[in-house]
Design a protein around this motif. Structure first.
Motif, PDB file in Angstrom:
ATOM      1  N   HIS A 128       0.809  -1.220   0.000  1.00 63.06           N
ATOM      2  CA  HIS A 128       0.000   0.000   0.000  1.00 63.06           C
ATOM      3  C   HIS A 128       0.840   1.266   0.000  1.00 63.06           C
ATOM      4  N   ALA A 129       2.074   1.190   0.508  1.00 62.45           N
ATOM      5  CA  ALA A 129       2.959   2.353   0.394  1.00 62.45           C
ATOM      6  C   ALA A 129       3.257   2.619  -1.082  1.00 62.45           C
ATOM      7  N   ARG A 132       0.315   4.289  -2.713  1.00 60.92           N
ATOM      8  CA  ARG A 132       0.307   5.717  -2.386  1.00 60.92           C
ATOM      9  C   ARG A 132       1.289   6.489  -3.268  1.00 60.92           C
ATOM     10  N   VAL A 157      -9.489   6.370   0.449  1.00 58.45           N
ATOM     11  CA  VAL A 157      -9.552   6.389   1.908  1.00 58.45           C
ATOM     12  C   VAL A 157      -9.433   4.960   2.438  1.00 58.45           C
ATOM     13  N   GLY A 158      -8.497   4.771   3.352  1.00 57.64           N
ATOM     14  CA  GLY A 158      -8.304   3.432   3.919  1.00 57.64           C
ATOM     15  C   GLY A 158      -7.500   2.525   3.022  1.00 57.64           C
ATOM     16  N   VAL A 159      -7.007   3.025   1.888  1.00 54.63           N
ATOM     17  CA  VAL A 159      -6.171   2.230   0.995  1.00 54.63           C
ATOM     18  C   VAL A 159      -4.787   2.853   0.903  1.00 54.63           C
ATOM     19  N   SER A 160      -4.766   4.144   0.603  1.00 52.60           N
ATOM     20  CA  SER A 160      -3.473   4.810   0.474  1.00 52.60           C
ATOM     21  C   SER A 160      -3.449   6.168   1.179  1.00 52.60           C
ATOM     22  N   HIS A 161      -4.611   6.685   1.558  1.00 55.63           N
ATOM     23  CA  HIS A 161      -4.661   8.001   2.178  1.00 55.63           C
ATOM     24  C   HIS A 161      -5.643   7.974   3.351  1.00 55.63           C
ATOM     25  N   THR A 162      -5.408   8.891   4.283  1.00 57.91           N
ATOM     26  CA  THR A 162      -6.400   9.040   5.348  1.00 57.91           C
ATOM     27  C   THR A 162      -7.553   9.865   4.815  1.00 57.91           C
ATOM     28  N   GLU A 163      -8.629   9.901   5.583  1.00 54.31           N
ATOM     29  CA  GLU A 163      -9.811  10.608   5.110  1.00 54.31           C
ATOM     30  C   GLU A 163      -9.522  12.094   4.910  1.00 54.31           C
ATOM     31  N   SER A 164      -8.791  12.711   5.868  1.00 53.84           N
ATOM     32  CA  SER A 164      -8.554  14.154   5.726  1.00 53.84           C
ATOM     33  C   SER A 164      -7.608  14.444   4.560  1.00 53.84           C
ATOM     34  N   GLU A 165      -6.665  13.532   4.309  1.00 53.03           N
ATOM     35  CA  GLU A 165      -5.788  13.720   3.146  1.00 53.03           C
ATOM     36  C   GLU A 165      -6.579  13.650   1.847  1.00 53.03           C
ATOM     37  N   GLU A 277       7.557  11.672  -0.931  1.00 57.80           N
ATOM     38  CA  GLU A 277       7.575  12.209   0.426  1.00 57.80           C
ATOM     39  C   GLU A 277       8.205  11.237   1.423  1.00 57.80           C
TER      40      GLU A 277
END
Lengths: 350, 72
Positions: A128-129, A132, A157-165, A277
């Motif tokens: 998953h990294a 991303r 969301v929940g795969v590669s990023h958080t919800e806020s991202e 990043e």
């Protein structure tokens, strides 16, 4: 004649169902009996069967159905097939056995090598990294020309990023919404439920901007191409000078992995075009690997869960198979160990 | 029924149909919990560092206080 005592001891013992241990022993013996009395006999049975079929097969192929005798038959079959196909073609029917096609890698594209993707192993999820990082490559490089209209920000969301991202990513673009209470459409920042923004409003605009070639939507591109992520990876890094004698039209580029060899897309993945990043080295092959993983995930978002469920199913099925084999042998042991004795009696002559 | 354990098992679970039925239901329930947690643990062990839950801590910010929101 039975006395009561004799019935309860000897006779009931004889008719009583075997206990578990007896049944197990009995069924073990019974299994050995399927191809002979013991292992040795069974081995001899299989050896004889193998030798017999070998001799029979050798005899038939060399003395009965010889090549000489077979040749006119195959020829006749081939001719009648061709005749049937011609006749059918007159009526506009295409037969499934048409013509042999010569295969040419120049026309169909070079087959990509099989790369050792970790997620090809049956017990491995996607990295998953890598998904991303691959999304970052898509966003900064591929999305300049390619849409991904069936992938929404909520899918990240929940795969590669958080919800806020994911919310922040979506809000970077404006989407048309409406109508409002005056009946007008308006622009608003993107939300989780919005798809990836398309670079062109429609296919015609995309073709006009790319010399007539349509950059395909990447939502399901791994499913849509032979070789899947192997193909994507090989294509992204496969650009080279055309071999001698191959002329590539102005505006096209030579890539042996692309069917026909001439692709409108120019090479887009170079060393260090994206800054990661997480400090992963950003050479071209790493970028191509990450974006291929991302596109593979986009095609198979259920991949991780599917593999886990599959392995669980296999484990449970193996248990049930063992149980059912034991159950069958347990039930059959009475029949397999039964002895029927014919004892001729004395007949009174009439 | 040689051992006392087998006898007890028989008396508790198999002697009465009602007990048998309850035993099947409870057994299925317990088996599923045990099997699923064992399988998940093995799966997570085989995929250590690859799944979202393993890398999530790197990206989660203080604002994301609800941890359940971005689970799969």
């Amino acid at each position: 004649m039975f006395t009561r005592a004799a019935y309860t001891t000897a006779t009931r013992a004889a008719f009583r169902a075997p206990t578990f241990a007896q049944a197990r022993n009995a069924s073990t013996q019974a299994a050995n009996g399927a191809f002979g009395a013991d292992r040795k006999a069974a081995a001899a049975w299989f050896a004889k069967a193998a030798a017999g079929s070998a001799i029979l097969g050798y005899g038939i192929s060399n003395y009965v159905v010889t090549d000489d005798r077979l040749a006119p038959v195959t020829k006749a079959v081939a001719e009648s097939m061709t005749a049937l196909q011609k006749k059918a073609a007159e009526y506009g029917i295409e037969m499934p056995f048409t013509v042999a096609h010569a295969f040419s890698t120049a026309d169909h594209g070079l087959h990509p090598p099989h790369y050792p993707w970790d997620h090809f192993k049956p017990w491995k999820t996607y990295d998953h990294a890598s998904i991303r990082r691959g999304f970052q490559v898509y966003k900064e490089v591929c999305s300049a020309c390619h849409s991904m209209e069936y992938i929404h920000y909520r899918n990240l969301v929940g795969v590669s990023h958080t919800e806020s991202e994911a919310k922040e990513l979506a809000a970077e673009y404006e989407y048309e919404d409406g109508p409002n209470d005056k009946g007008e459409m308006f622009m608003r920042p993107g939300k989780l439920t919005d798809p990836m923004p398309s670079p062109y409003p429609n296919e015609e605009a995309a073709r006009a901007a790319n010399g007539g070639a349509y950059p395909p939507d990447l939502s399901c591109i791994a499913r849509a191409r032979h070789g899947e992520e192997d193909y994507i990876f090989a294509l992204l890094l496969g650009y080279c000078d055309p071999p001698a004698g191959v002329n590539v039209r102005e505006g096209l580029h030579y890539n042996p992995y692309f069917p026909g060899g001439a692709i409108a897309m120019a090479r887009a993945i170079y060393d260090e075009v994206v800054e990661y990043e997480d400090g992963t080295p950003n050479n071209a092959s790493q970028l191509a690997k990450d974006v291929s993983t991302f596109l593979s995930w986009a095609s198979y978002p259920e991949h991780d869960e599917r593999k886990k469920m599959g392995l669980k199913t296999l484990a449970i099925s193996a248990m049930l198979l063992g149980l059912s084999v034991w159950w069958k042998r347990f039930k059959w042991s009475y029949i397999k160990t039964r002895k029927i004795v014919y004892k001729p009696g004395k007949f009174d002559e009439v | 029924m040689a051992s006392a354990l087998a006898r007890t098992t028989y008396n508790v679970f198999f002697r009465r149909s009602s007990n048998y039925l309850v035993g099947i239901f409870a057994g299925a329930f317990a088996f599923e919990i045990a099997f699923d947690s064992a399988a998940d643990r093995l799966w997570d062990m085989a995929n250590k560092g690859r799944q979202w839950k393993d890398i999530r801590s790197k990206y989660i910010q203080a604002a994301d206080s609800e941890p359940a929101d971005d689970e799969e």
